[in-house]
Design a protein around this motif. Structure first.
Motif, PDB file in Angstrom:
ATOM      1  N   PRO A  63      71.773 115.823 -23.724  1.00  0.00           N
ATOM      2  CA  PRO A  63      71.765 115.581 -22.280  1.00  0.00           C
ATOM      3  C   PRO A  63      71.415 114.120 -21.985  1.00  0.00           C
ATOM      4  CG  PRO A  63      69.711 116.592 -22.946  1.00  0.00           C
ATOM      5  CD  PRO A  63      70.564 116.504 -24.199  1.00  0.00           C
ATOM      6  N   PRO A  64      71.394 113.710 -20.723  1.00  0.00           N
ATOM      7  CA  PRO A  64      70.991 112.343 -20.381  1.00  0.00           C
ATOM      8  C   PRO A  64      69.570 112.044 -20.854  1.00  0.00           C
ATOM      9  CG  PRO A  64      72.031 113.411 -18.515  1.00  0.00           C
ATOM     10  CD  PRO A  64      71.826 114.470 -19.539  1.00  0.00           C
ATOM     11  N   ARG A  65      69.298 110.759 -21.086  1.00  0.00           N
ATOM     12  CA  ARG A  65      67.967 110.306 -21.464  1.00  0.00           C
ATOM     13  C   ARG A  65      67.234 109.792 -20.228  1.00  0.00           C
ATOM     14  NH1 ARG A  65      70.254 106.687 -26.519  1.00  0.00           N
ATOM     15  NH2 ARG A  65      71.193 108.435 -27.673  1.00  0.00           N
ATOM     16  N   SER A  66      65.917 109.802 -20.299  1.00  0.00           N
ATOM     17  CA  SER A  66      65.134 109.339 -19.141  1.00  0.00           C
ATOM     18  C   SER A  66      65.359 107.864 -18.865  1.00  0.00           C
ATOM     19  CB  SER A  66      63.647 109.603 -19.383  1.00  0.00           C
ATOM     20  OG  SER A  66      63.176 108.861 -20.495  1.00  0.00           O
ATOM     21  N   SER A  67      65.763 107.103 -19.895  1.00  0.00           N
ATOM     22  CA  SER A  67      65.989 105.664 -19.720  1.00  0.00           C
ATOM     23  C   SER A  67      67.395 105.331 -19.233  1.00  0.00           C
ATOM     24  CB  SER A  67      65.729 104.933 -21.040  1.00  0.00           C
ATOM     25  OG  SER A  67      66.557 105.448 -22.071  1.00  0.00           O
ATOM     26  N   ASP A  68      68.280 106.326 -19.110  1.00  0.00           N
ATOM     27  CA  ASP A  68      69.632 106.056 -18.616  1.00  0.00           C
ATOM     28  C   ASP A  68      69.587 105.698 -17.131  1.00  0.00           C
ATOM     29  OD1 ASP A  68      71.021 106.526 -21.019  1.00  0.00           O
ATOM     30  OD2 ASP A  68      71.043 108.687 -20.673  1.00  0.00           O
ATOM     31  N   PRO A  69      70.219 104.614 -16.716  1.00  0.00           N
ATOM     32  CA  PRO A  69      70.216 104.249 -15.292  1.00  0.00           C
ATOM     33  C   PRO A  69      70.837 105.353 -14.437  1.00  0.00           C
ATOM     34  CG  PRO A  69      71.036 102.446 -16.637  1.00  0.00           C
ATOM     35  CD  PRO A  69      70.954 103.643 -17.531  1.00  0.00           C
ATOM     36  N   ASP A  70      70.259 105.577 -13.258  1.00  0.00           N
ATOM     37  CA  ASP A  70      70.778 106.610 -12.365  1.00  0.00           C
ATOM     38  C   ASP A  70      70.856 106.046 -10.951  1.00  0.00           C
ATOM     39  OD1 ASP A  70      71.817 109.065 -11.722  1.00  0.00           O
ATOM     40  OD2 ASP A  70      70.107 110.219 -12.453  1.00  0.00           O
ATOM     41  N   ASP A 123      77.482 101.774 -11.030  1.00  0.00           N
ATOM     42  CA  ASP A 123      78.297 101.982 -12.227  1.00  0.00           C
ATOM     43  C   ASP A 123      77.982 100.860 -13.213  1.00  0.00           C
ATOM     44  OD1 ASP A 123      80.129 102.371 -14.218  1.00  0.00           O
ATOM     45  OD2 ASP A 123      81.858 102.604 -12.909  1.00  0.00           O
ATOM     46  N   PRO A 124      77.167 101.147 -14.228  1.00  0.00           N
ATOM     47  CA  PRO A 124      76.775 100.093 -15.176  1.00  0.00           C
ATOM     48  C   PRO A 124      77.941  99.461 -15.915  1.00  0.00           C
ATOM     49  CG  PRO A 124      75.355 102.030 -15.386  1.00  0.00           C
ATOM     50  CD  PRO A 124      76.509 102.423 -14.510  1.00  0.00           C
ATOM     51  N   ALA A 125      79.100 100.153 -15.993  1.00  0.00           N
ATOM     52  CA  ALA A 125      80.234  99.595 -16.735  1.00  0.00           C
ATOM     53  C   ALA A 125      81.031  98.586 -15.920  1.00  0.00           C
ATOM     54  CB  ALA A 125      81.151 100.719 -17.220  1.00  0.00           C
ATOM     55  N   ASP A 126      80.945  98.630 -14.601  1.00  0.00           N
ATOM     56  CA  ASP A 126      81.709  97.721 -13.752  1.00  0.00           C
ATOM     57  C   ASP A 126      81.151  96.309 -13.904  1.00  0.00           C
ATOM     58  OD1 ASP A 126      83.289  96.535 -11.879  1.00  0.00           O
ATOM     59  OD2 ASP A 126      82.532  97.657 -10.165  1.00  0.00           O
ATOM     60  N   GLY A 127      81.957  95.405 -14.459  1.00  0.00           N
ATOM     61  CA  GLY A 127      81.508  94.047 -14.699  1.00  0.00           C
ATOM     62  C   GLY A 127      80.753  93.861 -16.001  1.00  0.00           C
ATOM     63  N   LEU A 129      82.796  96.207 -33.220  1.00  0.00           N
ATOM     64  CA  LEU A 129      82.535  97.272 -32.236  1.00  0.00           C
ATOM     65  C   LEU A 129      81.563  96.769 -31.181  1.00  0.00           C
ATOM     66  CD1 LEU A 129      83.338 100.413 -32.195  1.00  0.00           C
ATOM     67  CD2 LEU A 129      80.948 100.784 -32.776  1.00  0.00           C
ATOM     68  N   VAL A 130      81.825  97.149 -29.934  1.00  0.00           N
ATOM     69  CA  VAL A 130      80.902  96.902 -28.829  1.00  0.00           C
ATOM     70  C   VAL A 130      80.635  98.235 -28.141  1.00  0.00           C
ATOM     71  CG1 VAL A 130      80.663  95.888 -26.531  1.00  0.00           C
ATOM     72  CG2 VAL A 130      81.509  94.495 -28.409  1.00  0.00           C
ATOM     73  N   LEU A 131      79.372  98.543 -27.918  1.00  0.00           N
ATOM     74  CA  LEU A 131      79.006  99.759 -27.195  1.00  0.00           C
ATOM     75  C   LEU A 131      78.982  99.489 -25.693  1.00  0.00           C
ATOM     76  CD1 LEU A 131      76.081 101.139 -29.386  1.00  0.00           C
ATOM     77  CD2 LEU A 131      78.418 102.017 -29.251  1.00  0.00           C
ATOM     78  N   LEU A 132      79.580 100.393 -24.930  1.00  0.00           N
ATOM     79  CA  LEU A 132      79.547 100.309 -23.474  1.00  0.00           C
ATOM     80  C   LEU A 132      78.370 101.125 -22.947  1.00  0.00           C
ATOM     81  CD1 LEU A 132      83.323 100.913 -22.647  1.00  0.00           C
ATOM     82  CD2 LEU A 132      82.166  98.745 -23.104  1.00  0.00           C
ATOM     83  N   PRO A 133      78.008 100.948 -21.687  1.00  0.00           N
ATOM     84  CA  PRO A 133      77.026 101.862 -21.098  1.00  0.00           C
ATOM     85  C   PRO A 133      77.543 103.295 -21.210  1.00  0.00           C
ATOM     86  CG  PRO A 133      77.385  99.980 -19.663  1.00  0.00           C
ATOM     87  CD  PRO A 133      78.421  99.889 -20.743  1.00  0.00           C
ATOM     88  N   PRO A 134      76.658 104.268 -21.423  1.00  0.00           N
ATOM     89  CA  PRO A 134      77.122 105.646 -21.598  1.00  0.00           C
ATOM     90  C   PRO A 134      77.730 106.200 -20.315  1.00  0.00           C
ATOM     91  CG  PRO A 134      74.753 105.606 -21.328  1.00  0.00           C
ATOM     92  CD  PRO A 134      75.190 104.170 -21.443  1.00  0.00           C
ATOM     93  N   ALA A 135      78.532 107.231 -20.489  1.00  0.00           N
ATOM     94  CA  ALA A 135      79.055 107.987 -19.356  1.00  0.00           C
ATOM     95  C   ALA A 135      78.477 109.399 -19.441  1.00  0.00           C
ATOM     96  CB  ALA A 135      80.579 108.025 -19.390  1.00  0.00           C
ATOM     97  N   PHE A 136      78.769 110.221 -18.440  1.00  0.00           N
ATOM     98  CA  PHE A 136      78.187 111.558 -18.382  1.00  0.00           C
ATOM     99  C   PHE A 136      79.246 112.553 -17.902  1.00  0.00           C
ATOM    100  CE2 PHE A 136      75.073 108.294 -17.870  1.00  0.00           C
ATOM    101  CZ  PHE A 136      74.087 108.659 -18.770  1.00  0.00           C
ATOM    102  N   PRO A 157      79.717 107.797 -14.111  1.00  0.00           N
ATOM    103  CA  PRO A 157      78.937 106.642 -14.581  1.00  0.00           C
ATOM    104  C   PRO A 157      77.445 106.898 -14.701  1.00  0.00           C
ATOM    105  CG  PRO A 157      79.550 106.343 -12.298  1.00  0.00           C
ATOM    106  CD  PRO A 157      80.260 107.573 -12.763  1.00  0.00           C
ATOM    107  N   THR A 158      76.926 107.911 -14.004  1.00  0.00           N
ATOM    108  CA  THR A 158      75.489 108.198 -14.040  1.00  0.00           C
ATOM    109  C   THR A 158      75.278 109.711 -14.043  1.00  0.00           C
ATOM    110  OG1 THR A 158      75.269 108.261 -11.626  1.00  0.00           O
ATOM    111  CG2 THR A 158      74.970 106.101 -12.702  1.00  0.00           C
ATOM    112  N   PRO A 159      74.090 110.171 -14.457  1.00  0.00           N
ATOM    113  CA  PRO A 159      73.821 111.613 -14.397  1.00  0.00           C
ATOM    114  C   PRO A 159      73.960 112.190 -12.986  1.00  0.00           C
ATOM    115  CG  PRO A 159      72.202 110.525 -15.794  1.00  0.00           C
ATOM    116  CD  PRO A 159      72.999 109.435 -15.143  1.00  0.00           C
ATOM    117  N   PHE A 160      73.492 111.436 -11.978  1.00  0.00           N
ATOM    118  CA  PHE A 160      73.616 111.941 -10.610  1.00  0.00           C
ATOM    119  C   PHE A 160      75.070 112.152 -10.227  1.00  0.00           C
ATOM    120  CE2 PHE A 160      74.386 111.215  -6.104  1.00  0.00           C
ATOM    121  CZ  PHE A 160      73.598 112.212  -5.544  1.00  0.00           C
ATOM    122  N   ARG A 161      75.942 111.204 -10.596  1.00  0.00           N
ATOM    123  CA  ARG A 161      77.359 111.345 -10.271  1.00  0.00           C
ATOM    124  C   ARG A 161      77.948 112.585 -10.956  1.00  0.00           C
ATOM    125  NH1 ARG A 161      77.682 109.294  -5.839  1.00  0.00           N
ATOM    126  NH2 ARG A 161      76.701 107.276  -5.743  1.00  0.00           N
TER     127      ARG A 161
END
Length: 372
Positions: free
Chosen positions: A140-147, A159-163, A211-218, A237-241
């Protein structure tokens, strides 16, 4: 802490550094804990596509969120960028640049082009999707994932991936660096993937070994009769979304697609109420357990930058003018002014959607506003 000599090509280097503050430090600890609780790394299904631009100072920057299921949808985003650049050039009086940008936009309407050069290079890029899994199922999502739980409007959402800047030369945390190493070693399993897909992956490992890691999706996974399976919901882009989309599905899409009875619809609506009230990551609906899960996304890099679509990636969509030409050859002449006739299921979906938007207090977009 730098782990490689300075003469290693940047796209091959995996540079790891100590976290630069308490938030990155917590994220790194959570990532390490996830390796123990969810040790298996599995494919999350099909790749996703987006558009990135090359930065004069190094690296590539994502122009939008990277969520398109097929490359052609990303090419259409690229065409939109061309037209936006043309409009900006026209406003500044640079008619030569304006005509050049418009010519590229028109070419994209006829051809499947994955890279163009405007002010800088723009490219359709490809990201693989992975999930971690353990004895109790997917992570599941982690507590440190931006929301962004304080916002509901998608246009205003975070959306952490935008830009996001993709640059293999940038250092990462230790856990993220180890994850990169793990992902670079993964290959599609024989028997689980078609031979041409596995051959695509083999060529990619040679042509784009970085390889480059992107911000996670949900997204949402569903456990039915003890087996986990994807729900088919798009990445958020976030757990709330992801919860917000799931709530909409429970109230709107599921009743139509599953042909629920009135009693079942009431149960699904009650489940959506619980989801919104508790803001949890798990939800039981009748005999199904639904879980918001975390999706790792990774873009491969080579000497010339990020990887684009692979030869055997599903690419069923035609450029808009090619599709128009095919329809006309069949005697089908698109009429933009013709009224849209909805079948019974579509009418039911529209009714439930309008009711849900009314419940949320969100006005529906009007055609007159778009035309004004």
């Amino acid at each position: 802490m730098v782990n490689f000599a300075d003469d290693v090509p940047q796209y091959l280097a995996i540079r790891m550094a100590a976290p630069g503050g308490p938030v990155p430090e917590i994220a790194d600890v959570e990532a390490w804990t996830a390796r123990e609780r969810y040790p298996r790394i599995l494919s999350a299904g099909s790749p996703v596509f987006g558009v990135a631009r090359e930065r004069p100072t190094g690296g590539w920057e994502l122009c939008f969120s990277i969520v398109e299921v097929h490359p052609q949808s990303a090419r259409e985003d690229l065409g939109m960028i061309c037209r936006e650049q043309a409009a900006a050039a026209g406003k500044s009086g640079d008619t030569q640049a304006q005509q050049r940008y418009l010519a590229v936009a028109e070419q994209l309407e006829w051809e499947k082009i994955d890279e163009v050069e405007l002010d800088v290079r723009y490219r359709v890029v490809r990201a693989e999707r992975y999930i971690r899994s353990g004895p109790d199922g997917p992570e599941p999502p982690r507590s440190s994932d931006p929301d962004d739980h304080l916002k509901r409007d998608i246009a205003d959402g975070h959306d952490p991936a935008d830009g996001f800047v993709m640059d293999p030369a940038l250092p990462t945390g230790v856990s993220e660096g180890i994850l990169k190493t793990d992902l670079l070693q993964l290959r599609p399993a024989e028997g689980a993937f078609a031979p041409e897909v596995r051959e695509d992956a083999r060529r990619s490992a040679l042509s784009h070994p970085g390889l480059v890691l992107l911000p996670p999706a949900f997204t949402v996974a569903e456990r039915v009769h003890g087996q986990w399976r994807p729900s088919g919901m798009m990445d958020a882009p976030t757990p709330f979304r992801a919860r917000d989309i799931l709530s909409m599905r429970l109230r709107v899409a599921e009743p139509v697609e599953r042909r629920l009875t009135p009693r079942q619809r009431a149960r699904y609506a009650e489940a959506a109420d619980r989801l919104e009230a508790e803001q949890s990551c798990e939800l039981t609906v009748e005999e199904s357990l639904l879980r918001i899960i975390r999706v790792e996304r990774a873009v491969r890099f080579g000497p010339d930058g990020p990887e684009g679509p692979r030869p055997f990636d599903p690419d069923p969509e035609d450029p808009v003018m090619v599709l128009d030409q095919k329809l006309r050859a069949q005697g089908i002449v698109p009429d933009e002014d013709a009224p849209i006739v909805l079948d019974e299921s579509a009418q039911e979906f529209q009714r439930l959607f309008e009711a849900e938007m009314d419940r949320r207090g969100k006005p529906l977009p009007r055609l007159e506003d778009d035309e004004a």
